[in-house]
Design a protein around this motif. Structure first.
Motif, mmCIF file in Angstrom:
data_model
loop_
_atom_site.group_PDB
_atom_site.id
_atom_site.type_symbol
_atom_site.label_atom_id
_atom_site.label_comp_id
_atom_site.label_asym_id
_atom_site.label_seq_id
_atom_site.Cartn_x
_atom_site.Cartn_y
_atom_site.Cartn_z
ATOM 1 N N ALA A 175 8.347 3.176 8.013
ATOM 2 C CA ALA A 175 9.817 3.221 8.045
ATOM 3 C C ALA A 175 10.391 2.240 7.036
ATOM 4 N N SER A 176 9.816 1.040 6.973
ATOM 5 C CA SER A 176 10.246 0.036 6.012
ATOM 6 C C SER A 176 10.016 0.513 4.583
ATOM 7 N N PHE A 177 8.838 1.067 4.311
ATOM 8 C CA PHE A 177 8.497 1.512 2.962
ATOM 9 C C PHE A 177 9.360 2.679 2.493
ATOM 10 N N CYS A 178 9.822 3.513 3.431
ATOM 11 C CA CYS A 178 10.583 4.715 3.060
ATOM 12 C C CYS A 178 12.088 4.579 3.292
ATOM 13 N N GLY A 179 12.541 3.438 3.829
ATOM 14 C CA GLY A 179 13.971 3.211 3.981
ATOM 15 C C GLY A 179 14.630 3.953 5.123
ATOM 16 N N THR A 203 0.152 11.035 1.363
ATOM 17 C CA THR A 203 1.592 11.279 1.258
ATOM 18 C C THR A 203 2.162 10.276 0.270
ATOM 19 N N VAL A 204 3.069 10.728 -0.592
ATOM 20 C CA VAL A 204 3.664 9.824 -1.576
ATOM 21 C C VAL A 204 5.077 9.442 -1.151
ATOM 22 N N ASN A 205 5.541 8.334 -1.680
ATOM 23 C CA ASN A 205 6.846 7.791 -1.286
ATOM 24 C C ASN A 205 7.965 8.554 -1.987
ATOM 25 N N PHE A 241 3.379 -0.424 -1.920
ATOM 26 C CA PHE A 241 2.509 -0.708 -3.056
ATOM 27 C C PHE A 241 2.067 0.596 -3.719
ATOM 28 N N GLU A 242 1.466 0.469 -4.892
ATOM 29 C CA GLU A 242 1.071 1.650 -5.650
ATOM 30 C C GLU A 242 -0.123 2.356 -5.008
ATOM 31 N N LEU A 243 -0.174 3.666 -5.185
ATOM 32 C CA LEU A 243 -1.309 4.446 -4.697
ATOM 33 C C LEU A 243 -2.606 3.899 -5.282
ATOM 34 N N GLY A 244 -3.601 3.729 -4.443
ATOM 35 C CA GLY A 244 -4.903 3.255 -4.882
ATOM 36 C C GLY A 244 -5.036 1.753 -5.032
ATOM 37 N N GLN A 245 -3.931 1.033 -4.908
ATOM 38 C CA GLN A 245 -3.955 -0.407 -5.158
ATOM 39 C C GLN A 245 -4.833 -1.170 -4.169
ATOM 40 N N LYS A 246 -4.868 -0.706 -2.904
ATOM 41 C CA LYS A 246 -5.582 -1.464 -1.876
ATOM 42 C C LYS A 246 -6.697 -0.677 -1.202
ATOM 43 N N THR A 247 -7.006 0.503 -1.703
ATOM 44 C CA THR A 247 -7.968 1.348 -0.998
ATOM 45 C C THR A 247 -9.386 0.778 -1.016
ATOM 46 N N GLN A 248 -9.696 -0.061 -1.981
ATOM 47 C CA GLN A 248 -11.038 -0.639 -2.058
ATOM 48 C C GLN A 248 -11.111 -2.048 -1.471
ATOM 49 N N ASP A 249 -10.003 -2.515 -0.898
ATOM 50 C CA ASP A 249 -9.952 -3.869 -0.333
ATOM 51 C C ASP A 249 -9.389 -3.776 1.081
ATOM 52 N N SER A 250 -10.274 -3.626 2.049
ATOM 53 C CA SER A 250 -9.837 -3.404 3.435
ATOM 54 C C SER A 250 -8.971 -4.543 3.945
ATOM 55 N N LEU A 251 -9.335 -5.786 3.641
ATOM 56 C CA LEU A 251 -8.565 -6.910 4.148
ATOM 57 C C LEU A 251 -7.148 -6.907 3.586
ATOM 58 N N ALA A 252 -6.992 -6.640 2.292
ATOM 59 C CA ALA A 252 -5.658 -6.569 1.696
ATOM 60 C C ALA A 252 -4.833 -5.478 2.361
ATOM 61 N N MET A 253 -5.475 -4.339 2.672
ATOM 62 C CA MET A 253 -4.773 -3.253 3.351
ATOM 63 C C MET A 253 -4.366 -3.687 4.761
ATOM 64 N N TYR A 254 -5.275 -4.329 5.481
ATOM 65 C CA TYR A 254 -4.975 -4.752 6.843
ATOM 66 C C TYR A 254 -3.826 -5.758 6.873
ATOM 67 N N LEU A 255 -3.744 -6.602 5.855
ATOM 68 C CA LEU A 255 -2.710 -7.639 5.822
ATOM 69 C C LEU A 255 -1.310 -7.066 5.643
ATOM 70 N N SER A 256 -1.210 -5.813 5.224
ATOM 71 C CA SER A 256 0.124 -5.222 5.086
ATOM 72 C C SER A 256 0.785 -4.993 6.441
ATOM 73 N N ASP A 257 -0.006 -5.084 7.527
ATOM 74 C CA ASP A 257 0.524 -4.934 8.894
ATOM 75 C C ASP A 257 0.679 -6.280 9.605
ATOM 76 N N ARG A 285 4.627 7.261 -7.335
ATOM 77 C CA ARG A 285 3.421 6.477 -7.650
ATOM 78 C C ARG A 285 3.093 5.480 -6.542
ATOM 79 N N HIS A 286 3.932 5.419 -5.514
ATOM 80 C CA HIS A 286 3.765 4.441 -4.442
ATOM 81 C C HIS A 286 3.462 5.136 -3.117
ATOM 82 N N VAL A 287 2.850 4.390 -2.216
ATOM 83 C CA VAL A 287 2.490 4.940 -0.903
ATOM 84 C C VAL A 287 3.724 5.072 -0.015
ATOM 85 N N ALA A 288 3.582 5.910 0.999
ATOM 86 C CA ALA A 288 4.650 6.060 1.997
ATOM 87 C C ALA A 288 4.459 5.124 3.182
ATOM 88 N N GLY A 289 3.293 4.459 3.235
ATOM 89 C CA GLY A 289 2.984 3.629 4.402
ATOM 90 C C GLY A 289 2.189 4.428 5.411
#
Length: 495
Positions: free
Chosen positions: A189-193, A147-149, A417-433, A154-158
């Protein structure tokens, strides 16, 4: 007199107008159906959207709404379209959890929350996209594409409830349901306002929610305002004998019913959340929001919660352990699509079906969960994680015992963040929470509401947390803030 535009009305006003007869539920359904048709493919908000099938189901509900109106019975959600995350059961509709493994599975019953929505006059309006089995923070793990924002394609929806958040932000439905295991309502909710609420664990029935982490999961809400959030929360909350973890409390009423002031209220800011890793735009807008609370009469103080530093490892041990157990049923025999590979043994059938059906992130979490539950590692990982979880819960409880009414924090360390920016880095993705996990570990209610836009024009969210079953304090305080900044219209993307 100009006819009312359903798309321009809040859920609360929609229900009032339908109950009064000044707006027909048929016209509401038609207006929203046209908008979903125009936008859902572009945003990829929905896994399941069949306009004719949705409107056929709506037709059944319309007779109920009209009968209630003629009986002069006001339905709290009369004629209000509500999008449903694809891990919540709606009778006869597909429930895939964003996974190829369940692509053919259809629900045999309504989840308790769906029963309550229908009884309140709501229109069930499509099934929204999600990270597979709710495992993700960007809605990029869905088998049906990301899903896109709505603010920037070009950014994720969260995630994991990105489809529900984006649908409400893009006005494809005034309300939506999601699930929140570690922030999966609040972060998107934060990412989409929009406003996202995770109620207290046990306050809303989980009967009919496909389980990910059973001690952490909670059905939550999306809306464009605190008033609409309170309306939806009052409908779905309450004790349910079908859910053994359901709190034995009556359904809430009049959550925003009386005058409320922030004078004398105490807010605690978490010192550790204002440290390195927090985006400067997020920091600036959060500090400005705290100033709004001060000007409204609240006292804002900084507190230290050092055990929150362990939230990420604790969460990903407990959640994956529970997921490993919960997802064992999806084996291609009891549930899930069976492999078509010929001549396989029983063991190979299990392995092949799950290998074909599950995506990479789900497989990774199942393997991690199985490992931490295995002989020789249970005490070192799972048991220890639960002890630290209790320390986190007590540390948070201690803040409230010191006389604080709320804990405030940014919802996420960054904007979308942008689509694909963190898909290859699990820890970076986890840190968004990292800022949302604590509320799930402690079982307390938490709400995200929009507080500004970053320099790139993307929404920023602020999170409020309250003591267990303190939703009333949470919602009323958030509404005061919303009134102080003159509403949420500025947080709607122009699409």
């Amino acid at each position: 007199m100009r006819p009312l535009d359903p798309l321009a009305l809040s859920a609360s006003v929609l229900a009032q107008e339908v109950n009064a007869g000044s707006l027909k539920a048929q016209d509401v359904a038609a207006a929203y159906a046209r908008r979903v048709e125009n936008l859902h493919r572009e945003l990829n908000t929905h896994i399941e959207w069949d306009k004719d099938a949705v409107l056929n189901e709506v037709d059944k509900q319309l007779a109920y709404i009209e009968a209630a109106r003629y009986a002069q019975k006001n339905l709290p959600l009369a004629g209000v379209p509500i999008a449903i995350k694809d891990n919540i059961m709606v009778d006869s509709q597909r429930v895939s959890c964003g996974s190829q493994l369940l692509r053919n599975h259809r629900a045999a019953y309504d989840a308790t929350v769906v029963q309550k929505l229908k009884a309140a006059g709501a229109l069930i309006f499509g099934r929204t996209n999600m990270d597979e089995f709710a495992m993700g923070s960007s809605c990029e793990n869905s088998s049906y594409g990301p899903t896109v924002n709505p603010w920037n394609r070009r950014h994720v929806a969260g995630g994991s409830s990105g489809g529900s958040a984006a649908a409400v932000a893009a006005r494809l439905a005034p309300l939506a349901l999601g699930s929140d295991t570690g922030g999966s309502v609040r972060q998107p909710a934060s990412f989409c306002g929009v406003v996202g609420l995770k109620p207290t664990y046990g306050r809303v029935s989980r009967y009919g929610l496909v389980a990910y982490g059973s001690s952490l999961d909670q059905i939550g809400t999306f809306a464009t305002s605190v008033e609409d959030t309170a309306l939806l929360y009052e409908v779905i909350a309450g004790h349910d004998p079908s859910d053994s973890t359901s709190a034995r409390l009556p359904a809430p009423q009049g959550t925003l019913g009386s005058a409320w002031t922030l004078k004398g209220k105490r807010l605690a800011m978490i010192k550790e959340f204002m440290a390195e890793g927090l985006d400067e735009d997020v920091r600036t807008h959060f500090e400005q929001a705290m100033q709004v609370y001060r000007e409204a009469g609240a006292t804002v103080e900084t507190v230290s919660l050092p055990h929150l530093a362990h939230s990420i490892p604790v969460y990903y041990i407990i959640a994956t352990a529970e997921a490993s157990s919960n997802l064992a049923r999806f084996d291609g025999i009891r549930y899930g699509v069976r492999t078509q590979k010929p001549g396989v043994s029983l063991r190979e059938l299990y392995v092949q079906s799950r290998s074909e059906g599950f995506g990479r992130e789900v497989k990774q979490r199942i393997m991690l969960g199985t490992y931490v539950l295995s002989s020789g590692y249970y005490d070192a990982y799972y048991a220890k994680a639960n002890r630290i979880r209790e320390m986190i819960r007590r540390e948070i409880q201690g803040v409230f015992e010191q006389g604080f009414d709320l804990i405030a924090a940014p919802t996420a360390p960054t904007t979308a963040f942008e689509l694909g920016q963190k898909t290859q880095d699990s820890l970076a993705m986890y840190l968004s929470d990292i800022y949302t996990l604590a509320a799930n570990l402690a079982g307390i209610p938490a709400l995200s509401q929009p507080i500004g836009l970053c320099r790139k024009g993307l929404p920023i969210g602020m999170q409020l947390m309250a003591p267990a079953f303190g939703e009333e304090t949470l919602l009323r305080s958030a509404q005061v803030y919303e009134q102080q900044i003159n509403g949420t219209e500025k947080f709607r993307p122009r699409i």
